[in-house]
Scaffold this motif. Structure first.
Motif, PDB file in Angstrom:
ATOM      1  N   ARG A  39     -10.820  -9.832  -2.337  1.00  0.00           N
ATOM      2  CA  ARG A  39      -9.342  -9.489  -2.162  1.00  0.00           C
ATOM      3  C   ARG A  39      -8.939  -9.367  -0.784  1.00  0.00           C
ATOM      4  N   ILE A  59      -2.990  -3.778  -5.831  1.00  0.00           N
ATOM      5  CA  ILE A  59      -3.446  -4.928  -6.680  1.00  0.00           C
ATOM      6  C   ILE A  59      -3.615  -4.385  -8.064  1.00  0.00           C
ATOM      7  N   THR A  61       2.921  -4.306  -6.256  1.00  0.00           N
ATOM      8  CA  THR A  61       1.728  -4.557  -6.580  1.00  0.00           C
ATOM      9  C   THR A  61       1.573  -6.168  -6.833  1.00  0.00           C
ATOM     10  N   VAL A  62       0.177  -6.387  -6.927  1.00  0.00           N
ATOM     11  CA  VAL A  62       0.060  -7.885  -7.448  1.00  0.00           C
ATOM     12  C   VAL A  62      -0.590  -7.939  -8.865  1.00  0.00           C
ATOM     13  N   ALA A  80      -4.875 -12.961  -4.998  1.00  0.00           N
ATOM     14  CA  ALA A  80      -3.780 -11.958  -5.000  1.00  0.00           C
ATOM     15  C   ALA A  80      -3.773 -11.146  -3.634  1.00  0.00           C
TER      16      ALA A  80
END
Length: 341
Positions: A196, A274, A289-290, A165
């Motif tokens: 992350r 995220i 975003t992820v 991510a």
């Protein structure tokens, strides 16, 4: 009080069939399920959960331990988990621990193996050995969304590739021409979200960015935390053109900080998060975003817990769902021309 036998007589089936409809409807013919459910509605039947638990040797309840119900991610997760549990004939007991290990222990002591046949434990400060002890008391324990998970853990875990991510976020910002990056690293009950960030760093390095191109700040896993950390980074490092936040709440806080500093998103500053909570597309500008497959993670966690309750799931295994996905919206754009290169 209406009995199961009365329901069986009204539906013209056996008591065992009524029990199967309530516990395992997928094993009963659809037309029979509809007939039994019609009889239940007509008679107002309510199953005696205590008697059922005694007869079966286990309760029909699962528990979900989460750290902070105020975080929008958790209600979204709960909706998906409750839907899956109900589909399987189970009730879901949601336990909010408020990021307090003492509350977590109290819940586990009271419900694991008694009120709940299985427990899904999300981010927590507890050591895994404490949860292994809980499993030793007869409860099926499943870890969920633990960031620092290893395949050799003693308890099964449903997780996602957090590093991937971060790498997706890095690749997106790099392709937009950004060269000076800031990272907002959240810290909650599960510890700092460093996996992350490691993925983000690796993604930058793979695209030729030097380590010095990234500055980071740790903060609380919240909108307020993101706001404060972004204010600090943007004031101290005026050349930053992109901010990566390890979750959407902090990214939203970063956009608020940018506005207060007179920076336009994305013209002056790109922001990416995220998770992809619902708020991320409702906010303006909508957040790039992820995305994590939240519903899939929730459903897999419930399924695994029930497989363990029924004795069909292998132990000591990590269950990874499909990978994260980049969702491009309005909060990211090309780096300002004067800051390229």
């Amino acid at each position: 009080m209406v009995t199961l036998a009365e329901v069986a007589r009204r539906a013209k089936v056996t008591g065992a069939t009524v029990s199967n409809v309530l516990r395992n409807p997928q094993k009963v013919k659809p037309e029979t399920v509809e007939r039994v459910m019609a009889a239940i509605r007509e008679l107002g039947y309510r199953p005696n959960l205590t008697a059922r638990a005694l007869a079966q040797g286990r309760t029909s309840t699962l528990a979900l331990m989460l750290s902070n119900i105020a975080n929008p991610f958790y209600p979204e997760f709960v909706l998906a988990a409750e839907r899956e549990a109900r589909k399987r004939g189970y009730f879901l007991l949601v336990c909010n621990t408020d990021d307090d290990p003492a509350i977590t222990r109290a819940y586990l002591d009271q419900i694991a193996g008694t009120l709940a046949a299985g427990v899904i434990v999300m981010n927590t400060d507890l050591a895994e050995r404490e949860l292994v002890e809980v499993a030793g008391r007869g409860a099926a324990v499943v870890l969920c969304m633990w960031e620092h998970v290893q395949p050799t853990r003693a308890l099964p875990c449903v997780t996602v590739d957090f590093a991937a991510a971060g790498a997706l976020a890095a690749g997106h910002l790099s392709e937009l021409g950004h060269r000076k990056f800031g990272a907002l690293v959240g810290e909650g009950s599960g510890g700092p979200q460093t996996v992350r960030v490691a993925g983000f760093e690796s993604g930058l390095a793979a695209r030729g960015h030097a380590a010095k191109s990234l500055v980071a700040a740790r903060t609380r896993d919240s909108i307020e935390g993101g706001y404060e950390a972004a204010m600090t980074l943007l004031r101290k490092h005026s050349a930053l053109t992109a901010l990566f936040a390890t979750n959407d709440l902090m990214a939203i806080g970063a956009m608020q900080a940018a506005a207060d500093l007179g920076k336009r998103v994305p013209d002056d500053l790109s922001v990416i998060g995220i998770t992809d909570i619902q708020l991320s597309h409702q906010f303006r500008p909508a957040l790039t975003t992820v995305r994590f497959p939240t519903a899939e993670i929730a459903a897999r966690s419930i399924t695994l817990a029930l497989e363990m309750v029924e004795g069909t799931a292998p132990a000591q295994e990590m269950y990874a769902v499909r990978g994260p996905e980049l969702v491009v919206r309005e909060s990211t754009g090309p780096a300002p021309p004067r800051r390229r290169g």
